[in-house]
Write an enzyme that holds these catalytic residues in place. Structure first.
Site, PDB file in Angstrom:
ATOM      1  N   ARG A 146       0.301  -1.039  -0.135  1.00  0.00           N
ATOM      2  CA  ARG A 146      -0.019   0.134   0.217  1.00  0.00           C
ATOM      3  C   ARG A 146       1.275   1.299  -0.254  1.00  0.00           C
ATOM      4  O   ARG A 146       1.086   2.397  -0.962  1.00  0.00           O
ATOM      5  CB  ARG A 146      -0.675   0.086   1.299  1.00  0.00           C
ATOM      6  CG  ARG A 146      -1.955   1.545   1.807  1.00  0.00           C
ATOM      7  CD  ARG A 146      -2.451   0.594   2.571  1.00  0.00           C
ATOM      8  NE  ARG A 146      -4.233   0.686   2.190  1.00  0.00           N
ATOM      9  CZ  ARG A 146      -5.017   1.106   1.831  1.00  0.00           C
ATOM     10  NH1 ARG A 146      -4.969   2.002   1.488  1.00  0.00           N
ATOM     11  NH2 ARG A 146      -6.115   0.039   1.157  1.00  0.00           N
ATOM     12  N   ARG A 169      -9.791   4.859  -1.453  1.00  0.00           N
ATOM     13  CA  ARG A 169      -9.505   4.022  -0.740  1.00  0.00           C
ATOM     14  C   ARG A 169      -8.752   5.372  -0.006  1.00  0.00           C
ATOM     15  O   ARG A 169      -9.023   6.291  -0.431  1.00  0.00           O
ATOM     16  CB  ARG A 169      -8.130   3.993  -1.746  1.00  0.00           C
ATOM     17  CG  ARG A 169      -8.289   3.102  -3.167  1.00  0.00           C
ATOM     18  CD  ARG A 169      -8.143   1.769  -2.905  1.00  0.00           C
ATOM     19  NE  ARG A 169      -7.514   1.171  -3.307  1.00  0.00           N
ATOM     20  CZ  ARG A 169      -7.998  -0.358  -3.881  1.00  0.00           C
ATOM     21  NH1 ARG A 169      -8.191  -0.966  -2.654  1.00  0.00           N
ATOM     22  NH2 ARG A 169      -8.123  -1.166  -4.787  1.00  0.00           N
ATOM     23  N   ILE A 170      -8.624   4.942   0.946  1.00  0.00           N
ATOM     24  CA  ILE A 170      -7.561   5.774   2.237  1.00  0.00           C
ATOM     25  C   ILE A 170      -6.260   5.916   1.955  1.00  0.00           C
ATOM     26  O   ILE A 170      -5.249   5.250   1.626  1.00  0.00           O
ATOM     27  CB  ILE A 170      -7.067   4.954   3.443  1.00  0.00           C
ATOM     28  CG1 ILE A 170      -8.917   4.539   4.125  1.00  0.00           C
ATOM     29  CG2 ILE A 170      -6.934   5.966   4.239  1.00  0.00           C
ATOM     30  CD1 ILE A 170     -10.380   5.514   4.143  1.00  0.00           C
ATOM     31  N   ASN A 219     -13.519  15.553   0.684  1.00  0.00           N
ATOM     32  CA  ASN A 219     -13.905  14.408   0.411  1.00  0.00           C
ATOM     33  C   ASN A 219     -15.317  14.709   0.669  1.00  0.00           C
ATOM     34  O   ASN A 219     -15.669  15.524   1.273  1.00  0.00           O
ATOM     35  CB  ASN A 219     -13.456  13.231   1.086  1.00  0.00           C
ATOM     36  CG  ASN A 219     -14.236  12.057   0.945  1.00  0.00           C
ATOM     37  OD1 ASN A 219     -14.456  10.909   0.581  1.00  0.00           O
ATOM     38  ND2 ASN A 219     -14.811  10.738   2.247  1.00  0.00           N
ATOM     39  N   THR A 220     -16.277  13.842  -0.514  1.00  0.00           N
ATOM     40  CA  THR A 220     -17.437  13.987   0.037  1.00  0.00           C
ATOM     41  C   THR A 220     -17.693  12.032   0.680  1.00  0.00           C
ATOM     42  O   THR A 220     -17.215  11.603   0.310  1.00  0.00           O
ATOM     43  CB  THR A 220     -18.360  14.270  -1.426  1.00  0.00           C
ATOM     44  OG1 THR A 220     -18.060  12.573  -1.914  1.00  0.00           O
ATOM     45  CG2 THR A 220     -17.926  15.289  -2.384  1.00  0.00           C
ATOM     46  N   HIS A 221     -19.169  12.345   1.355  1.00  0.00           N
ATOM     47  CA  HIS A 221     -19.703  11.241   2.244  1.00  0.00           C
ATOM     48  C   HIS A 221     -21.054  11.580   2.447  1.00  0.00           C
ATOM     49  O   HIS A 221     -21.695  12.372   2.458  1.00  0.00           O
ATOM     50  CB  HIS A 221     -18.925  11.027   3.411  1.00  0.00           C
ATOM     51  CG  HIS A 221     -19.406   9.879   4.119  1.00  0.00           C
ATOM     52  ND1 HIS A 221     -18.993   8.707   3.209  1.00  0.00           N
ATOM     53  CD2 HIS A 221     -20.449   9.582   4.815  1.00  0.00           C
ATOM     54  CE1 HIS A 221     -19.338   7.663   4.119  1.00  0.00           C
ATOM     55  NE2 HIS A 221     -20.700   7.810   5.157  1.00  0.00           N
ATOM     56  N   ASP A 261     -12.809   8.803   6.460  1.00  0.00           N
ATOM     57  CA  ASP A 261     -13.905   9.731   6.749  1.00  0.00           C
ATOM     58  C   ASP A 261     -14.281  10.430   7.601  1.00  0.00           C
ATOM     59  O   ASP A 261     -15.004  11.030   8.052  1.00  0.00           O
ATOM     60  CB  ASP A 261     -15.395   9.158   6.089  1.00  0.00           C
ATOM     61  CG  ASP A 261     -15.752   8.448   5.087  1.00  0.00           C
ATOM     62  OD1 ASP A 261     -15.644   9.113   4.324  1.00  0.00           O
ATOM     63  OD2 ASP A 261     -15.984   7.348   4.727  1.00  0.00           O
ATOM     64  N   ALA A 288      -5.997  11.467   7.839  1.00  0.00           N
ATOM     65  CA  ALA A 288      -5.627   9.702   7.041  1.00  0.00           C
ATOM     66  C   ALA A 288      -7.239   8.625   7.824  1.00  0.00           C
ATOM     67  O   ALA A 288      -6.935   7.289   7.496  1.00  0.00           O
ATOM     68  CB  ALA A 288      -4.744   9.455   6.828  1.00  0.00           C
ATOM     69  N   GLY A 289      -7.580   9.201   8.358  1.00  0.00           N
ATOM     70  CA  GLY A 289      -9.428   8.055   8.476  1.00  0.00           C
ATOM     71  C   GLY A 289     -10.629   8.166   7.865  1.00  0.00           C
ATOM     72  O   GLY A 289     -10.102   8.396   7.288  1.00  0.00           O
TER      73      GLY A 289
END
Ligand code: GRF
Length: 193
Positions: A64, A90-91, A106-108, A144, A141-142
């Protein structure tokens, strides 16, 4: 403002951004669109729109960390002001995010911090919530996690299924993402801590 957008799937939210830019409603430059695997519709859409594309295939790297570093190098080559994860499943590492000054959006499809992860819509439905929605946030880096920039709520209809709810959420998610990008370009969104 130059952005690089990362996708893993159909890229319908990306398409809304492309359309807004083309319509002159959003003053950003989509420098490139990247994916973590071959054959995504998100890349196909971007090719059709004449946008530069790339794939840094997660499965082509032994670790990774090597994939993450290769992705960071590729994204950096486009000198983005902001990197947008739009359905990117992917994180990425803290080092990746730091390389772009923390400007990783980011969108969630849920009201964070409720229902993070790959199945936010399903998890909210399974829990039986009556209100859900979407979130646009600076990602760390978590999974969401990171400072919330904008959220919008929507009532869950009776006997709604995951697909219909996700489609309704995506309608507001697209609008919210474009609005946040517009505010970012105008210097109206505080930088991530
Ligand atoms: C969006 O709801 C996003 O928040 C989630 O996956 C969906 C992506 O849809 N992680 P699309 O690829 O933009 O159609």
């Amino acid at each position: 403002m130059r952005i690089v957008v990362l996708v893993s799937g159909t890229g319908s939210n990306l398409q809304a951004v492309i359309d807004a830019v083309r319509a002159g409603e959003l003053d950003v430059e989509i420098a490139a669109v990247g994916a973590d695997r071959e054959g995504t519709y998100g890349i196909e859409r971007s090719d059709e729109a004449g946008i530069e594309t790339f794939v840094v295939n997660f499965n082509s790297f032994p670790t990774r960390a090597e994939w993450d570093a290769a992705l960071a190098d590729k994204v950096a080559s486009y000198r983005p002001d902001v990197v947008v994860s739009s359905g990117f499943m992917r994180i990425v590492s803290a080092e990746f995010i730091a390389r772009f000054g923390g400007r990783y959006l980011n969108t969630h499809p849920a009201l964070l911090p409720a229902f993070p992860g790959a199945h936010g819509v399903r998890d909210a439905l399974d829990y039986g919530v009556k209100v859900t929605g979407c979130t646009v946030h600076w990602a760390d880096a978590g999974v969401d996690t990171g400072p919330i920039i904008a959220q919008e709520a929507l009532a869950v209809a009776d006997s709604e299924d995951e697909d219909s709810l996700h489609e309704r959420i995506k309608v507001i998610e697209r609008r919210l993402l474009i609005d946040v990008l517009r505010r970012l370009a105008a210097g109206e969104v505080p930088a991530p801590a």
